[in-house]
Design an enzyme around this catalytic site. Structure first.
Site, mmCIF file in Angstrom:
data_model
loop_
_atom_site.group_PDB
_atom_site.id
_atom_site.type_symbol
_atom_site.label_atom_id
_atom_site.label_comp_id
_atom_site.label_asym_id
_atom_site.label_seq_id
_atom_site.Cartn_x
_atom_site.Cartn_y
_atom_site.Cartn_z
ATOM 1 N N ASP A 83 40.755 36.984 38.066
ATOM 2 C CA ASP A 83 39.742 37.417 37.106
ATOM 3 C C ASP A 83 38.443 36.748 37.532
ATOM 4 O OD1 ASP A 83 41.799 38.617 35.728
ATOM 5 O OD2 ASP A 83 41.407 37.614 33.822
ATOM 6 N N HIS A 139 46.285 34.750 42.314
ATOM 7 C CA HIS A 139 47.512 35.442 42.711
ATOM 8 C C HIS A 139 47.348 36.096 44.076
ATOM 9 C CE1 HIS A 139 49.542 35.407 38.616
ATOM 10 N NE2 HIS A 139 48.345 34.875 38.381
ATOM 11 N N SER A 243 35.561 28.142 39.734
ATOM 12 C CA SER A 243 35.134 27.961 41.108
ATOM 13 C C SER A 243 35.118 29.282 41.840
ATOM 14 C CB SER A 243 36.016 26.947 41.826
ATOM 15 O OG SER A 243 35.392 26.535 43.028
#
Length: 277
Positions: A83, A139, A243
């Site tokens: 995301d 992921h 980050s």
């Protein structure tokens, strides 16, 4: 801002912030802090795996997992790893990547891999910025086998817009971890880039790799034999605060996807690379 940032003890400050974020205070205080944090950053609590009052600290909540099935895995060779907001996407030409408008950095210096240009020059890269609002687990965007991990100690500069446009070679001086995944199109790189308050990078498949720990900070290169099987949507690791992730794709990926990806400014993990730029 530059002068203040340069003199701050960024590594130590980040460790202190990490301890504060993971402090397990009185339950009423923890619940209030998490709820306030979620409200401040407009975090959708309904997406979290657990109720906000089941987390032990803000830090525990920050690396929350999502409810099962809430980010379905898209079709195609690759999906988005996090995301995040896409800040850069371009071809890797001349052995360089784009940090910001008019500012580039070296692929070889970034990866500390002498074979980097052989693997990724002529391919494509994508830079994803994670802010505090975002889900902070990363992921795998592809199916394949994890062959190598490189841990590169470094600085912990912020990675916000001011920093990317003012600090030369920002992504090659900050602490980072590179995961290399062998795929049907060639090697794919997933680079975790640390930042101020985000030095603590953890890998889900190898607990021995952790960022910004006390003691000597030494470059590590681990090769896995046998390789570690991964697939699209499998958890690779997490940031303890917001980050950056930089994806490195080989030339065969560019040939397959260039001009065919819908790269809106905000994406969700596991969403497919479809549509047209």
């Amino acid at each position: 801002m530059s002068a203040i940032t340069r003199i701050l003890p960024k590594r130590r400050l980040s460790r202190w912030m990490g301890h504060l974020m993971h402090w397990e205070g009185p339950k009423w205080w923890t619940n209030l802090s998490i709820k306030s944090f979620a409200n401040m950053y407009n975090i959708n609590l309904d997406e979290a795996e657990k109720s906000y009052n089941e987390y032990t600290s803000i830090g525990d909540f920050f690396v929350r997992r999502l409810k099962s099935g809430i980010r379905p895995i898209g079709e195609g060779f690759a999906v988005h790893p996090a995301d995040s907001k896409i800040t850069q996407c371009a071809a890797i030409d001349g052995g360089t990547l784009i940090q910001a408008k008019g500012i580039t950095y070296s692929l070889k210096g970034f990866t500390q891999d002498p074979e980097a240009e052989k693997k990724w020059a002529g391919g494509m890269f994508m830079t994803y910025y994670l802010c505090p609002t975002d889900y902070h687990r990363v992921h795998s965007p592809v199916d394949g086998e994890i062959t190598d991990v490189r841990y590169m100690p470094g600085q912990l500069w912020p990675v916000n817009e001011w920093s990317t446009t003012n600090i030369k070679d920002l992504f090659t001086v900050n602490e980072r971890v590179l995961i290399e995944i062998q795929t049907e199109l060639g090697p794919v790189g997933v680079m975790f880039v640390g930042a101020t308050n985000v030095g603590y990078i953890c890998l889900s498949f190898d607990e021995s790799i952790k960022g910004n720990q006390k003691g000597p900070h030494i470059f590590q290169h681990k090769k896995y034999t046998p390789e570690i099987l991964t697939h699209k949507g499998a958890e690779l690791g997490m940031f303890r605060m917001g980050s950056t992730v930089v994806m490195l794709y080989p030339p065969a990926f560019r040939q397959k996807y260039e001009g065919k990806m819908d790269l809106g400014p905000v994406v969700r993990v596991n969403a497919p690379l479809t549509g047209k730029i």
